[in-house]
Scaffold this active site. Structure first.
Site, PDB file in Angstrom:
ATOM      1  N   LYS A   1      43.110  40.683  37.866  1.00 48.48           N
ATOM      2  CA  LYS A   1      42.025  39.864  38.412  1.00 48.48           C
ATOM      3  C   LYS A   1      41.900  40.103  39.917  1.00 48.48           C
ATOM      4  O   LYS A   1      42.892  40.095  40.636  1.00 48.48           O
ATOM      5  CB  LYS A   1      42.303  38.382  38.158  1.00 48.48           C
ATOM      6  CG  LYS A   1      41.190  37.483  38.664  1.00 48.48           C
ATOM      7  CD  LYS A   1      41.409  36.035  38.236  1.00 48.48           C
ATOM      8  CE  LYS A   1      42.270  35.246  39.186  1.00 48.48           C
ATOM      9  NZ  LYS A   1      41.603  34.774  40.400  1.00 48.48           N
TER      10      LYS A   1
ATOM     11  N   ASP B   1      36.741  37.830  39.840  1.00 48.41           N
ATOM     12  CA  ASP B   1      36.718  36.364  39.970  1.00 48.41           C
ATOM     13  C   ASP B   1      35.926  36.002  41.222  1.00 48.41           C
ATOM     14  O   ASP B   1      36.502  35.667  42.259  1.00 48.41           O
ATOM     15  CB  ASP B   1      38.160  35.851  40.036  1.00 48.41           C
ATOM     16  CG  ASP B   1      38.214  34.340  40.125  1.00 48.41           C
ATOM     17  OD1 ASP B   1      37.205  33.679  39.790  1.00 48.41           O
ATOM     18  OD2 ASP B   1      39.270  33.820  40.533  1.00 48.41           O
TER      19      ASP B   1
ATOM     20  N   ASN C   1      18.081  32.617  41.291  1.00 48.75           N
ATOM     21  CA  ASN C   1      17.729  34.015  41.540  1.00 48.75           C
ATOM     22  C   ASN C   1      18.901  34.786  42.132  1.00 48.75           C
ATOM     23  O   ASN C   1      19.175  35.926  41.746  1.00 48.75           O
ATOM     24  CB  ASN C   1      16.512  34.084  42.477  1.00 48.75           C
ATOM     25  CG  ASN C   1      16.108  35.519  42.738  1.00 48.75           C
ATOM     26  OD1 ASN C   1      15.660  36.216  41.834  1.00 48.75           O
ATOM     27  ND2 ASN C   1      16.289  35.973  43.968  1.00 48.75           N
TER      28      ASN C   1
ATOM     29  N   GLY D   1      49.268  34.402  38.938  1.00 46.79           N
ATOM     30  CA  GLY D   1      49.328  35.057  40.239  1.00 46.79           C
ATOM     31  C   GLY D   1      50.711  34.985  40.849  1.00 46.79           C
ATOM     32  O   GLY D   1      51.571  35.825  40.586  1.00 46.79           O
ATOM     33  N   ARG D   2      50.952  33.935  41.652  1.00 47.53           N
ATOM     34  CA  ARG D   2      52.156  33.884  42.482  1.00 47.53           C
ATOM     35  C   ARG D   2      53.476  34.047  41.737  1.00 47.53           C
ATOM     36  O   ARG D   2      54.396  34.677  42.288  1.00 47.53           O
ATOM     37  CB  ARG D   2      52.127  32.606  43.331  1.00 47.53           C
ATOM     38  CG  ARG D   2      51.094  32.706  44.455  1.00 47.53           C
ATOM     39  CD  ARG D   2      50.719  31.369  45.021  1.00 47.53           C
ATOM     40  NE  ARG D   2      49.904  30.589  44.099  1.00 47.53           N
ATOM     41  CZ  ARG D   2      49.354  29.417  44.391  1.00 47.53           C
ATOM     42  NH1 ARG D   2      49.568  28.874  45.581  1.00 47.53           N
ATOM     43  NH2 ARG D   2      48.614  28.790  43.501  1.00 47.53           N
TER      44      ARG D   2
ATOM     45  N   LYS E   1      33.480  33.646  41.197  1.00 49.31           N
ATOM     46  CA  LYS E   1      33.104  32.216  41.097  1.00 49.31           C
ATOM     47  C   LYS E   1      31.738  31.960  41.724  1.00 49.31           C
ATOM     48  O   LYS E   1      31.589  31.156  42.641  1.00 49.31           O
ATOM     49  CB  LYS E   1      34.162  31.329  41.740  1.00 49.31           C
ATOM     50  CG  LYS E   1      35.460  31.267  40.957  1.00 49.31           C
ATOM     51  CD  LYS E   1      36.321  30.111  41.399  1.00 49.31           C
ATOM     52  CE  LYS E   1      37.645  30.094  40.675  1.00 49.31           C
ATOM     53  NZ  LYS E   1      38.553  31.194  41.045  1.00 49.31           N
ATOM     54  N   LEU E   2      30.726  32.643  41.189  1.00 45.14           N
ATOM     55  CA  LEU E   2      29.386  32.521  41.761  1.00 45.14           C
ATOM     56  C   LEU E   2      28.811  31.126  41.532  1.00 45.14           C
ATOM     57  O   LEU E   2      28.999  30.531  40.475  1.00 45.14           O
ATOM     58  CB  LEU E   2      28.462  33.561  41.132  1.00 45.14           C
ATOM     59  CG  LEU E   2      28.879  35.026  41.302  1.00 45.14           C
ATOM     60  CD1 LEU E   2      27.873  35.931  40.596  1.00 45.14           C
ATOM     61  CD2 LEU E   2      28.983  35.398  42.769  1.00 45.14           C
TER      62      LEU E   2
ATOM     63  N   ASP F   1      25.039  29.457  43.177  1.00 42.50           N
ATOM     64  CA  ASP F   1      23.987  29.554  44.201  1.00 42.50           C
ATOM     65  C   ASP F   1      22.680  29.243  43.500  1.00 42.50           C
ATOM     66  O   ASP F   1      22.676  28.831  42.331  1.00 42.50           O
ATOM     67  CB  ASP F   1      24.002  30.995  44.788  1.00 42.50           C
ATOM     68  CG  ASP F   1      23.446  31.063  46.202  1.00 42.50           C
ATOM     69  OD1 ASP F   1      22.402  30.426  46.461  1.00 42.50           O
ATOM     70  OD2 ASP F   1      24.046  31.758  47.039  1.00 42.50           O
TER      71      ASP F   1
ATOM     72  N   ASP G   1      46.149  38.420  44.055  1.00 42.87           N
ATOM     73  CA  ASP G   1      45.841  37.633  45.256  1.00 42.87           C
ATOM     74  C   ASP G   1      46.713  38.155  46.389  1.00 42.87           C
ATOM     75  O   ASP G   1      47.770  37.595  46.710  1.00 42.87           O
ATOM     76  CB  ASP G   1      46.077  36.143  44.987  1.00 42.87           C
ATOM     77  CG  ASP G   1      45.073  35.608  43.973  1.00 42.87           C
ATOM     78  OD1 ASP G   1      43.950  36.149  43.900  1.00 42.87           O
ATOM     79  OD2 ASP G   1      45.395  34.644  43.261  1.00 42.87           O
TER      80      ASP G   1
ATOM     81  N   ARG H   1      52.643  28.434  34.544  1.00 41.05           N
ATOM     82  CA  ARG H   1      53.892  28.542  35.288  1.00 41.05           C
ATOM     83  C   ARG H   1      55.068  28.686  34.326  1.00 41.05           C
ATOM     84  O   ARG H   1      55.341  27.781  33.527  1.00 41.05           O
ATOM     85  CB  ARG H   1      54.111  27.271  36.129  1.00 41.05           C
ATOM     86  CG  ARG H   1      53.166  27.157  37.312  1.00 41.05           C
ATOM     87  CD  ARG H   1      53.475  28.234  38.349  1.00 41.05           C
ATOM     88  NE  ARG H   1      52.636  28.150  39.526  1.00 41.05           N
ATOM     89  CZ  ARG H   1      51.482  28.821  39.693  1.00 41.05           C
ATOM     90  NH1 ARG H   1      51.030  29.620  38.742  1.00 41.05           N
ATOM     91  NH2 ARG H   1      50.790  28.721  40.820  1.00 41.05           N
TER      92      ARG H   1
ATOM     93  N   THR I   1      41.840  24.168  38.227  1.00 38.60           N
ATOM     94  CA  THR I   1      43.156  23.655  37.815  1.00 38.60           C
ATOM     95  C   THR I   1      43.922  22.995  38.960  1.00 38.60           C
ATOM     96  O   THR I   1      44.974  22.401  38.743  1.00 38.60           O
ATOM     97  CB  THR I   1      44.001  24.782  37.209  1.00 38.60           C
ATOM     98  OG1 THR I   1      44.023  25.877  38.137  1.00 38.60           O
ATOM     99  CG2 THR I   1      43.442  25.248  35.888  1.00 38.60           C
TER     100      THR I   1
HETATM  101  O1  OMP Z   1      38.919  31.294  38.025  1.00 40.52           O
HETATM  102  C1  OMP Z   1      40.141  31.370  38.185  1.00 40.52           C
HETATM  103  O2  OMP Z   1      40.733  32.415  37.950  1.00 40.52           O
HETATM  104  C2  OMP Z   1      40.860  30.136  38.514  1.00 40.52           C
HETATM  105  C3  OMP Z   1      40.302  28.957  38.070  1.00 40.52           C
HETATM  106  C4  OMP Z   1      41.039  27.771  38.160  1.00 40.52           C
HETATM  107  O3  OMP Z   1      40.613  26.703  37.720  1.00 40.52           O
HETATM  108  N1  OMP Z   1      42.274  27.826  38.726  1.00 40.52           N
HETATM  109  C5  OMP Z   1      42.818  28.973  39.224  1.00 40.52           C
HETATM  110  O4  OMP Z   1      43.949  28.938  39.698  1.00 40.52           O
HETATM  111  N2  OMP Z   1      42.090  30.144  39.167  1.00 40.52           N
HETATM  112  C6  OMP Z   1      42.630  31.388  39.773  1.00 40.52           C
HETATM  113  O5  OMP Z   1      43.810  31.762  39.071  1.00 40.52           O
HETATM  114  C7  OMP Z   1      44.795  32.262  39.981  1.00 40.52           C
HETATM  115  C8  OMP Z   1      46.039  31.417  39.849  1.00 40.52           C
HETATM  116  O6  OMP Z   1      47.000  31.887  40.724  1.00 40.52           O
HETATM  117  P1  OMP Z   1      48.474  31.283  40.750  1.00 40.52           P
HETATM  118  O7  OMP Z   1      48.355  29.821  40.963  1.00 40.52           O
HETATM  119  O8  OMP Z   1      49.096  31.991  41.917  1.00 40.52           O
HETATM  120  O9  OMP Z   1      49.104  31.644  39.426  1.00 40.52           O
HETATM  121  C9  OMP Z   1      44.168  32.241  41.360  1.00 40.52           C
HETATM  122  O10 OMP Z   1      43.667  33.543  41.621  1.00 40.52           O
HETATM  123  C10 OMP Z   1      43.017  31.271  41.251  1.00 40.52           C
HETATM  124  O11 OMP Z   1      41.929  31.621  42.077  1.00 40.52           O
END
Ligand code: OMP
Length: 251
Positions: free
Chosen positions: A59, A86, A94, A230-231, A88-89, A91, A37, A201, A140
């Site tokens: 990711k 990721d 089709n 991520g972070r 997350k489609l 719509d 990210d 975390r 989440t």
């Molecule tokens: O689909 C995902 O990856 C996703 C689903 C979800 O329910 N929660 C969630 O945090 N994510 C992704 O997981 C990553 C979590 O990032 P951090 O919170 O920085 O660890 C982000 O890229 C979110 O877009």
């Protein structure tokens, strides 16, 4: 935001089965998916270089995807790294089906759709060989109050369970949920579907906007297949060391 401590996770960990089975994965590094990210391909490539061989799975989501990250996904896959697109489609059927068909040529291993039945059926129709579809059950960052505000009449745990059952019936390859629901999702979907958990975390790190969180060590005990982080890695002074520590906790 308050920092999270082991104490903060005690309630969740106590409510989960001990050492639930995880799917066999030959290389333990594959359990960690690093969320890129980041604002640019240059920043992503610099992070990947710093992490080196400590991670094998990356990711790419909205932030990087709309900044050249889709081409990066193809390059990473060509280098032998695993890629989770990721997108997350969600719509009309089709559009989802054709979007998944296009993404099937990217070399990615995983692609996300939201866990709505019409969307999941369309994704299965468009899925090409080698691409696994993951259905995002309930984000989440949501708790029960957020679900109610969005108009859902079920608490998060029940909504996750309902969507997991629908995903399994439709033939989706894996579920994205929080580690807090991983035990119940495993009982619903059985051993053959993947469980991928963001909201991870390491103890002592900031939750940020995540509401359903768990440490890597506690997630290991509830039978997850992969964690997404991520972070805690992208913002670390030493991202390689954090990635290595998470892989060790998951092993
Ligand atoms: O689909 C995902 O990856 C996703 C689903 C979800 O329910 N929660 C969630 O945090 N994510 C992704 O997981 C990553 C979590 O990032 P951090 O919170 O920085 O660890 C982000 O890229 C979110 O877009």
């Amino acid at each position: 935001m308050p920092a999270l401590t082991s104490r903060a996770f005690r309630g969740i960990a106590a409510a989960t089965p001990k050492d639930a089975p995880m799917t066999e994965i030959a290389d333990p590094r594959d359990r960690l998916i690093v969320a890129l990210d980041l604002p640019s391909v240059q920043a992503a490539e610099a992070l990947i270089d710093r992490i080196g061989d400590a991670a094998t799975f990356y990711k790419i989501g909205y932030q990087l995807g709309y900044a050249g990250g889709l081409a990066l996904a193809e390059r990473l896959a060509a280098r032998g790294l695993k890629v989770f697109l990721d997108l997350k489609l969600h719509d009309i059927g089709n559009t989802v089906e054709e979007g998944v068909r296009s993404a099937s040529g990217s070399g990615a291993t995983f692609l996300t759709v939201h866990a709505y039945p019409q969307t999941m059926r369309a994704a299965v129709r468009g899925r090409g060989a080698g691409l696994k579809i993951l259905a995002v059950t309930v984000l989440t960052s949501y708790d029960d109050a957020d679900a109610a505000e969005a108009g859902y009449g079920l608490p998060v745990a029940e909504l996750v369970a309902k969507r997991a059952a629908q995903a399994a019936e439709i033939g989706i390859d894996g579920l994205v949920c929080s580690a807090a629901e991983a035990g119940s999702v495993r009982r619903i979907v059985g051993p053959d579907r993947l469980i991928v958990t963001p909201g991870i975390r390491p103890a002592g790190t900031e939750a940020g906007d995540q509401k359903r969180v768990m440490t890597p060590g506690d997630a290991r005990k509830v039978g997850i297949d992969h964690v997404v982080v991520g972070r805690p890695i992208t913002g670390a002074a030493d991202p390689r060391a954090v990635a290595q520590a998470i892989v060790t906790e998951l092993a």
